[in-house]
Design an enzyme around this catalytic site. Sequence first.
Site, PDB file in Angstrom:
ATOM      1  N   HIS A   1      -1.074  64.959 -18.268  1.00 35.38           N
ATOM      2  CA  HIS A   1      -1.251  63.779 -19.186  1.00 35.38           C
ATOM      3  C   HIS A   1      -0.230  63.423 -20.114  1.00 35.38           C
ATOM      4  O   HIS A   1      -0.403  63.572 -21.319  1.00 35.38           O
ATOM      5  CB  HIS A   1      -2.635  63.700 -19.553  1.00 35.38           C
ATOM      6  CG  HIS A   1      -3.255  62.407 -20.368  1.00 35.38           C
ATOM      7  ND1 HIS A   1      -4.379  61.896 -20.099  1.00 35.38           N
ATOM      8  CD2 HIS A   1      -2.512  61.328 -20.943  1.00 35.38           C
ATOM      9  CE1 HIS A   1      -4.540  60.900 -20.556  1.00 35.38           C
ATOM     10  NE2 HIS A   1      -3.327  60.425 -21.428  1.00 35.38           N
TER      11      HIS A   1
ATOM     12  N   ASN B   1      -7.426  53.337 -14.797  1.00 34.26           N
ATOM     13  CA  ASN B   1      -8.007  52.879 -16.245  1.00 34.26           C
ATOM     14  C   ASN B   1      -7.627  51.375 -16.440  1.00 34.26           C
ATOM     15  O   ASN B   1      -6.470  50.919 -16.136  1.00 34.26           O
ATOM     16  CB  ASN B   1      -6.796  53.574 -17.093  1.00 34.26           C
ATOM     17  CG  ASN B   1      -6.854  55.316 -16.969  1.00 34.26           C
ATOM     18  OD1 ASN B   1      -7.735  55.751 -16.427  1.00 34.26           O
ATOM     19  ND2 ASN B   1      -5.950  55.871 -17.501  1.00 34.26           N
TER      20      ASN B   1
ATOM     21  N   ARG C   1     -14.061  64.178 -18.849  1.00 32.60           N
ATOM     22  CA  ARG C   1     -12.458  64.249 -18.128  1.00 32.60           C
ATOM     23  C   ARG C   1     -11.634  64.828 -19.408  1.00 32.60           C
ATOM     24  O   ARG C   1     -11.507  63.883 -20.417  1.00 32.60           O
ATOM     25  CB  ARG C   1     -12.177  62.819 -17.841  1.00 32.60           C
ATOM     26  CG  ARG C   1     -10.802  62.820 -17.312  1.00 32.60           C
ATOM     27  CD  ARG C   1     -10.224  61.288 -16.954  1.00 32.60           C
ATOM     28  NE  ARG C   1      -8.834  61.430 -16.608  1.00 32.60           N
ATOM     29  CZ  ARG C   1      -7.870  60.728 -17.266  1.00 32.60           C
ATOM     30  NH1 ARG C   1      -8.360  59.455 -17.893  1.00 32.60           N
ATOM     31  NH2 ARG C   1      -6.742  60.797 -16.683  1.00 32.60           N
TER      32      ARG C   1
END
Length: 454
Positions: free
Chosen positions: A129, A301, A85
Amino acid sequence: MPDERNQELRRGAFPPDFFWGAATASYQIEGAVNEDGRGESIWDVFTHTPGKIFEGQNGDVACDHYHRYREDIALMRDIGLNSYRFSISWPRIMPEGRGKINQKGLDFYDRLVDELLENGLEPFATLYHWDLPQTLQAEGGWKNRATVEAYADYAEIVAKRLGDRVKSWITLNEPWVSSVLGYITGEHAPGETDFLAGIHAAHHLLLAHGLAMPRLRQATTRRDAEFGVTLNLTYIEPGDESEEAKQTAEALDAFVNRSFLDPLFKKTYPEILLGMFELLLPLHPGDMDIIAQPLDFLGINYYFRMLPLAVEDITAWKLKTREPEGAKFTEMGWEVYPEGLYRLLTNLKKEYNPQKLYVTENGAAFKDMLVSEAGSPAVHDPDRLEYLRDHFSAALKAIQEGVPLSGYFIWSLLDNFEWAFGYSRRFGLVYTDYETQQRVLKDSGRWLRQFLHS
């Protein structure tokens, strides 16, 4: 007494098509911030602002992954991972955030994806991100509804280029962190401290996810492509038996977890939040329909649990919590609580029933020391090894109870730039010597290799 779950912990106990991977993020590892046409991101500006980052450090070089990605992929193959990832740098693709496309930026991710596939690693691409182009921040960033459309355009451009090879697409990483730490507490870029700005940013991030989803589906050509989003979810339970603690836990669960889960799965914000903040939301007719696009998977997460006692100031994210006696803590000050992962996964199945789940991040920072043994470098990290083993066991228990968990990505492959903590926190399976860029597989990585090859 050893945990019974650890006695049955082996790769063969997991589904045969389970994805075992590691996760990274573009700004944290790539470096090369001024190369091949990359534009400036909010993290470039934030890290070069005095007083924002530990010892004034930045991600200008980081792990130099931009030049060393082949070496890093070889490490993943050696460990035995079957997936990776990574995140794509928006300013590397579109230096101004919209308009002109930087082909050299797309070329880099072309090479990265091809190298992954040649080494038997399935690419999991995260489109955002946190490295928002600075040009868009100058227009208000995620406070500005126009950023939503700019993101959807960017996502479609990347998917058209890589969508013949990339199977799994993640629209956003941890929108709660982007909005709260970026716009409310100011700990992360862009460093604003405005509660209203954070509310607007959170809604616009969700809207960007929803607007991009159908365009991603249309742009990709891989028939088995799947699309989802990654949320940071925290297991929360009252810090004591008081009514205040119970009410605080309920409110925090709504603010931290359900403020994103409910819009995605139930097409509404939690009732408790609407009661407090409905008039602050920049809600337009049809927004919730856009946000609640069908998800092929949900990424979570997980790092720790919270034991709240009271809220001191929610607008500044100030809480009173209980520290559990006898608990272990990581270098981040986070409690090691594998049971929280199991409870999160089972609660998600019960309340939201996602068709597929991935643990897209889980890991721990500890004090790692590089030593020399018989002339060879080594890093002994027994706490991380135990951490991973126990969390794997918690995940396996959830799978055995019917949770549709299909993959597990360890944070992180490499020690890297850990945002406001700079290089002072090490999460990697692989030790990074930042002066020489030498990579050294830690004991935890060696254990994982043995686990995956067994």
